[in-house]
Every structure is written in C-alpha cells, then in structure tokens.
Design an enzyme around this catalytic site. Structure first.
Site, PDB file in Angstrom:
ATOM      1  N   CYS A 101       0.613  -1.560  -0.091  1.00 22.74           N
ATOM      2  CA  CYS A 101       0.066   0.050   0.313  1.00 22.74           C
ATOM      3  C   CYS A 101       0.756   1.418   0.096  1.00 22.74           C
ATOM      4  O   CYS A 101       0.054   2.613  -0.139  1.00 22.74           O
ATOM      5  CB  CYS A 101      -1.311   0.119   1.071  1.00 22.74           C
ATOM      6  SG  CYS A 101      -1.879  -1.524   0.588  1.00 22.74           S
TER       7      CYS A 101
ATOM      8  N   HIS B 251      -3.024   6.670   3.613  1.00 27.19           N
ATOM      9  CA  HIS B 251      -3.245   5.573   3.249  1.00 27.19           C
ATOM     10  C   HIS B 251      -4.864   5.311   3.559  1.00 27.19           C
ATOM     11  O   HIS B 251      -4.884   5.252   5.082  1.00 27.19           O
ATOM     12  CB  HIS B 251      -2.373   4.453   3.608  1.00 27.19           C
ATOM     13  CG  HIS B 251      -2.596   3.635   3.091  1.00 27.19           C
ATOM     14  ND1 HIS B 251      -4.094   2.849   1.782  1.00 27.19           N
ATOM     15  CD2 HIS B 251      -3.079   1.388   3.953  1.00 27.19           C
ATOM     16  CE1 HIS B 251      -3.782   1.398   1.691  1.00 27.19           C
ATOM     17  NE2 HIS B 251      -3.550   1.457   3.197  1.00 27.19           N
TER      18      HIS B 251
ATOM     19  N   ASN C 105     -10.189  -0.268   1.427  1.00 24.36           N
ATOM     20  CA  ASN C 105      -8.584   0.247   1.689  1.00 24.36           C
ATOM     21  C   ASN C 105      -8.559  -0.306   0.290  1.00 24.36           C
ATOM     22  O   ASN C 105      -8.775  -2.255  -0.010  1.00 24.36           O
ATOM     23  CB  ASN C 105      -8.875  -0.672   2.315  1.00 24.36           C
ATOM     24  CG  ASN C 105      -6.586  -0.761   2.608  1.00 24.36           C
ATOM     25  OD1 ASN C 105      -6.008  -0.584   1.182  1.00 24.36           O
ATOM     26  ND2 ASN C 105      -5.883  -1.691   3.637  1.00 24.36           N
TER      27      ASN C 105
END
Ligand code: UT7
Length: 328
Positions: free
Chosen positions: A115, A255, A285
């Site tokens: 990520c 994030h 996500n």
C-alpha cells in the site's frame, strides 16, 4: 530544467461502478454493518467486473492525470506502476499501460511496495526529474484487491476494494513541489500481510488453490499496531526533513486502511477533521491507489489548492511505509 523542483502536475483516479455494500457482505459472511462501520469506517467498496483487469483502471486514471497536467502521452518519459495485483505475473502492467496510453517514448516498470507503492513511485519519479534525467514521469497505483480477497474470510473481506490513482510528476514553478520523502521497510514483518502462493516459493498448484493460499492473509492487530506507529513516525520524519512544523500541514492524505488508524494520526498531529482526506467510507482499502485517489478527489473538490502543504503518508505489506511532503 535545472533549478526546477519536481512536483505534481496533474492527478486522476478511477474506480469501478459496482458497489459492494456492508449489507451485501452480511449475506456472504458472519458480519454486520455495525461491526464494519465501527471497527473500520467502511460503508461500501467498489468491485471490478470479472472481465476487467488492473490496467483498465490504471489507464483511465492515467488519462485523467495527463489531461489535468496538460501533458500528452508521447511526452511521458517513464511509466511507473505500483501494484500487487498485476494483470499477469509478467510482462509488467506498466508496459500494458504504456501501450494503451500511446506513451511511445516512455520506459515502463512495475514496483511492488504494497500500500506504500504510490509514495515509493513518487519518490523515484521526483528524484529522476530533480536530477534532470526525465521531464515527465507517470506514477500510477492500481489494484484490484477483489482478485486476491478471500470472500470466506470475514476478517479481511470487509476491508478491501478496487481502484486506481495516478499523478504526472514533472518540474513545477518555484515555491512548489516535493520538499521531502521518507521511505522505510521492515521485512521481518512480511508475514503480517502477504499472499502465500503464486510466486517461486509456492508456485500455483491444485494444493495451493485448495488451501486458499492465493488470497491475502493478514494478522490484523499486528498490522494495526505497526500502522499507527509508522504513520506517526513517517509524518514526523518527513516534516523534519522539510524543516516544517506540524502546524504547517494544510492537508493530510493518509492511506485509507482503517478510520481508527487515520484518526490516531489526526489526533497525534492535532489536525482538524477538515484537514484530513477520507475516502475509506466509500472505497474501503484500495491498496497503493488509496492515497492518489484521495488526493485526486481533494483536488477536484477544491479542498486541495495550489500552494497547500500536503503530507501524503501510508504503510503496507513488506512491511513498508512512506511519506511525502509536497507543496501543491
Ligand atoms: O493496507 C494495510 C492493510 N491492513 C490494515 O491496515 C489492517 C489493520 N488492522 C485493522 O484494521 C483491524 O485489526 C481489523 C479491522 C482488521 C480488525 O479489527 P480489530 O478491532 O483489530 O478486531 P480483532 O481482529 O481484534 O477482532 C475482534 C473480534 C474477534 O472476535 P472475538 O475473538 O473477540 O470473538 C473477531 O473474530 O471481531 C471478530 N471479527 C469480526 N466480527 C464481525 C473479525 N472480523 C469481523 C467481521 N465481522 N468482519
């Protein structure tokens, strides 16, 4: 170009139309809308159609970024694609994107930093532009996490979604651009978040498929603890490198993994909610694409303005983390 700092010339993003809601997930696994919202902040996520691939969304996001930047595809010198769900093991998804965009003068490479991938790509792009090696680098983070999500595992399947975000990195006028990056890794935590099979260690076989080893495996609490620490230390480090105080932050673009992780960072830096970009409620996500999607939406909504000091910060599989301080 000498003397001009690298910055963000334009951004773009793309997400699937199909929505997977918490109510849908209640029918698939033993979970509840209430649990998902209070523990994660997620209400829904987007899921690509079966016939689509990561590059389809990467190309859409990239086209928008090129348009916003006023840069033609032929002017791109390098395509960097950050993904953990490439179209295929090889060739690189960046090559597919390069071809579909018509970026005929560009090199192409995939990077894999979980990520944190967009931040790693942006750091490489900025360094290349600052060095005068390239003028325009397209950094596109794209993932179809639905392809590697186990929809029988309630501890992970409620979290993930699909999407892509892109930025054209190039020279920007005086006073703007990237001020500092902080990148880090701790490979000893690799097994907190990984996909066991499909690579050279455990090639695909009937056995790996039966053992559901082609899906994301995650130790949620360990990842959570790591994330809270990494978000704080990466933000502190990047501010120190840029010679700025936390009060200088106009916009935090974190994030989007869990609203509780984002809130911990927000509170630590004493930021008002209006200064933090949140998309997790609608997209979940989306891996490396979550930061550029959030940044793109903030720019398009007018929340992020030219001259604002934005801190982009994330963490992910590897384990990895990264942060960037950028004057937009
Ligand atoms: O991009 C980076 C990726 N990953 C992350 O950032 C993840 C970081 N971790 C997290 O966000 C959180 O750890 C989770 C959201 C994954 C889990 O939240 P938690 O507050 O850490 O829950 P937990 O794992 O401690 O589980 C608490 C309870 C357990 O039940 P018992 O043992 O207390 O009876 C779980 O079995 O919640 C249960 N549970 C669920 N219940 C309903 C786990 N998943 C679910 C679910 N629905 N989907």
């Amino acid at each position: 170009m000498a003397g001009m700092r690298a910055g963000i010339l334009g951004t773009g993003s793309a997400v699937p139309e199909r929505v997977l809601s918490n109510a849908d997930l209640e029918k698939m696994v033993d979970t509840s809308d209430e649990w998902i919202v209070t523990r994660t902040g997620i209400k829904e996520r987007r899921i690509a159609e079966a016939y689509e691939a990561t590059s389809d969304y990467a190309v859409r996001a990239s086209e928008k970024a090129l348009q916003a930047a006023g840069v033609a595809a032929e002017e791109i010198d390098l395509v960097i694609c950050a993904t953990v769900t490439p179209d295929m093991m090889f060739p690189a998804t960046a090559c597919i994107i390069q071809d579909k965009l018509g970026a005929t003068h560009a090199g192409a490479v995939d990077i894999e930093s979980g990520c944190s991938g967009f931040l790693y790509g942006a750091a490489m792009a900025a360094a290349m532009v600052d060095a005068g090696m390239y003028r325009h680098v397209l950094v596109v983070a794209a993932d179809l996490l639905s392809r590697i999500t186990d929809y029988e595992d309630r501890s992970t399947c409620v979290l993930f979604g699909d999407g892509a975000g892109a930025a054209v990195i190039g020279p920007v006028p005086e006073g703007r651009g990237f001020l500092a990056f902080d990148l880090g890794s701790d490979g000893s935590g690799g097994e907190f978040l990984f996909m066991p099979a499909g690579g050279s260690r455990r090639p695909p076989s009937a056995e790996t498929v039966a053992a559901r080893e082609h899906f994301i495996k995650m130790q949620g609490q360990e990842t959570f603890k790591f994330a809270v620490k990494a978000m704080a230390s990466a933000t502190e480090s990047v501010l120190a490198k840029a010679g700025l105080d936390k009060d200088a932050i106009d916009l935090l673009v974190p994030h989007q993994a869990n609203i509780r992780i984002i809130d911990a960072a927000r509170k630590r830096f004493g930021l008002d909610e209006s200064k933090v970009v949140i998309t997790i409620d609608k997209y979940g996500n989306t891996s490396a694409s979550s930061i550029p999607i959030a940044l793109d939406e903030a720019i398009r909504e007018g929340r992020a303005k030219v001259g604002d000091l934005a801190v982009l910060v994330g963490f992910g599989a590897g384990l990895t983390w990264g942060a960037a301080a950028v004057r937009l």
